[in-house]
Design an enzyme around this catalytic site. Structure first.
Site, PDB file in Angstrom:
ATOM      1  N   GLN A   1       0.827  -1.207   0.000  1.00 29.53           N
ATOM      2  CA  GLN A   1       0.000   0.000   0.000  1.00 29.53           C
ATOM      3  C   GLN A   1       0.861   1.256   0.000  1.00 29.53           C
ATOM      4  O   GLN A   1       0.540   2.243  -0.659  1.00 29.53           O
ATOM      5  CB  GLN A   1      -0.929  -0.007   1.223  1.00 29.53           C
ATOM      6  N   GLU A   2       1.968   1.212   0.715  1.00 25.53           N
ATOM      7  CA  GLU A   2       2.847   2.386   0.808  1.00 25.53           C
ATOM      8  C   GLU A   2       3.594   2.650  -0.500  1.00 25.53           C
ATOM      9  O   GLU A   2       3.671   3.793  -0.948  1.00 25.53           O
ATOM     10  CB  GLU A   2       3.858   2.198   1.943  1.00 25.53           C
TER      11      GLU A   2
END
Length: 475
Positions: free
Chosen positions: A310-311
């Site tokens: 996600q990052e």
């Protein structure tokens, strides 16, 4: 002084008999027996919507709901996992004091066999096909391909209804040994062309099979309910209805819906394909470091891996317009605080990000899991101060600041002046941490699924290993 056990037992039986004569009591009801024994038995099946085991032990929507019912009655919950739907109906028909909590659809045919309690969920029924393959638009179009469903399922009943009403030439196969995940896998691999699936199960599994899609909705919404055997004694059935009447004003069903279904719409076809492709190409490189960091800080490595995707999409050189860098996207100040000297070093970034998440989780020590982890993830994204503001807004609105279900409704309000002007930390893009957490939860689900599918059978092997009955067309 020693006492004769047989003599004591005889005296006890005589006393019970005399008590029953004096009080005019009759045979105890099923509910009374359950309470005297201190145990109630739930019959279920292994599926993502009912009951399964993960790294923390038994879990599942039905299990948590049934546990709440047992707590409501003041007894222990015993779980029996049946091999097939037919076994579920046989057990509740022959064993008193037993109920089925197995994501069972209430149908007219089943209502002749069992007594359903009040419904607690509604689902639709989907016809599923493989993208790029045959796409049926009506029941008659199912004649074009190979169709299979689980034996004794509501989907089998649906096909029989279609066959009897307007598609007499319809034929299909049934197997008591194949569950929804098996059938979806077979459609994805091309061994089948179509299957029928309940909407709640499809929502759970669609990210694992991104090549599949909904051809059409087979029916209006149907009720999901617990099932009890038909008997003159309906005390247990009535206790279940009383339970659902009791909990409806309470957040239990909403909390369960959020926990098991609230994050499922965050991964569409394109996103799922991209994620699975990236997992195949990149994850093995970083997996040992996620495992090490998880062991050091008490996380599931797959959660940290989902967070890393996600990052940065597992890109160790990722950079945002605000200057955060690396695989876990650390700010310069946070990196210094954590002792991370090189944010572009994936090992340092993974361990630094995991340590930071651990510290955030420690600051939420009074919050029970899993909400504690979801709130910590939100704080990782938006900052602990903004999370604290959102939790205060949650409480002011009558919600529970310890429940992600409630806090995720308050976080977006941090972008509205009439709310953030009264907070300590002011404006924040509050929808971003909501999407951030929900995305991570979905990626985590997929990683857990892939990790636990050790050499899954191919469609042909599933067909060869199953007892299959072919339902022929009507003459």
């Amino acid at each position: 002084m020693s006492l004769n056990p047989l003599r004591l037992a005889s005296k006890a039986l005589i006393a019970l008999f005399c008590l029953s004569v004096l009080t005019g009591s009759v045979r105890p009801t099923q509910l009374e027996v359950v309470r005297m024994q201190g145990e109630i038995t739930m019959v279920t099946r292994n599926s993502p919507t009912t009951f399964y085991e993960d790294r923390s032990g038994p879990t599942g929507y039905e299990l948590e709901l049934a546990q709440a019912f047992a707590d409501h009655l003041g007894v222990q919950l015993r779980v029996v996992v049946a091999d097939s739907l037919s076994d579920i109906f046989r057990l509740i028909d022959t064993q008193p004091g037993v109920f089925a909590a197995a994501s069972l659809t209430r149908t007219p045919q089943r209502e002749r066999l069992v007594r359903f309690a009040e419904p607690y969920q509604q689902i639709s029924e989907y016809v599923i096909y493989r993208r790029g393959g045959l796409k049926p638009a009506t029941p008659a179009d199912l004649l074009q391909g190979r169709l299979m469903v689980t034996a004794a399922s509501s989907h089998s009943e649906r096909l029989h209804d279609w066959q009897a009403s307007n598609v007499p030439e319809l034929s299909w196969s049934e197997s008591p040994e194949l569950e929804v995940a098996d059938l979806l896998q077979m459609v994805a691999q091309g061994s089948l062309d179509f299957t029928l699936v309940d909407s709640n199960e499809y929502r759970m599994l669609q990210a694992y099979y991104p090549t599949l899609d909904i051809a059409f909705n087979a029916a209006d919404q149907r009720d999901i309910a617990w099932a009890f055997g038909w008997s003159r004694d309906d005390s247990l059935h009535q206790a279940a209805n009383d339970f659902f009447a009791h909990i409806k004003p309470q957040p239990l069903l909403a909390n369960l819906a959020e926990r098991y279904y609230g994050h499922l719409d965050k991964l569409d076809y394109v996103g799922a394909r991209r994620f699975l492709r990236q997992a195949d190409q990149k994850l093995d490189t970083y997996r040992p470091h996620f495992v090490d960091a998880a062991g050091e800080h008490g996380f599931d490595w797959r959660l940290l891996a989902a967070m890393g995707y996600q990052e940065s999409h597992w890109n160790p050189r990722a950079r945002s317009f605000t200057g955060v860098r690396g695989l876990m996207m650390l700010t310069l100040n946070t990196a210094k605080e954590l002792g991370v000297k090189n944010r572009l070093d994936p090992v340092q970034s993974i361990h630094g990000g995991s340590l930071y998440l651990s510290r955030l989780r420690d600051r939420l020590s009074d919050v029970p899991e899993p909400d504690r982890t979801w709130l910590a993830l939100a704080a990782y994204n938006v900052g602990f101060g903004h999370l604290t503001d959102a939790r205060k807004i949650t409480a002011q609105m009558g919600g529970n600041p310890d429940l992600w279900l409630d806090v995720k409704e308050a976080l977006p309000l941090l972008s509205q002046k009439r709310y953030y002007r009264h907070t300590r930390h002011g404006y924040a893009r509050g929808q971003e941490p909501v999407d951030y957490v929900q995305n991570i939860r979905r990626y985590y689900d997929v990683l857990v699924w892939n990790d636990e599918q050790t050499q899954p059978l191919k469609g042909e092997e599933l067909l060869a290993s199953s007892a299959i009955t072919v339902v022929p067309p009507l003459l």
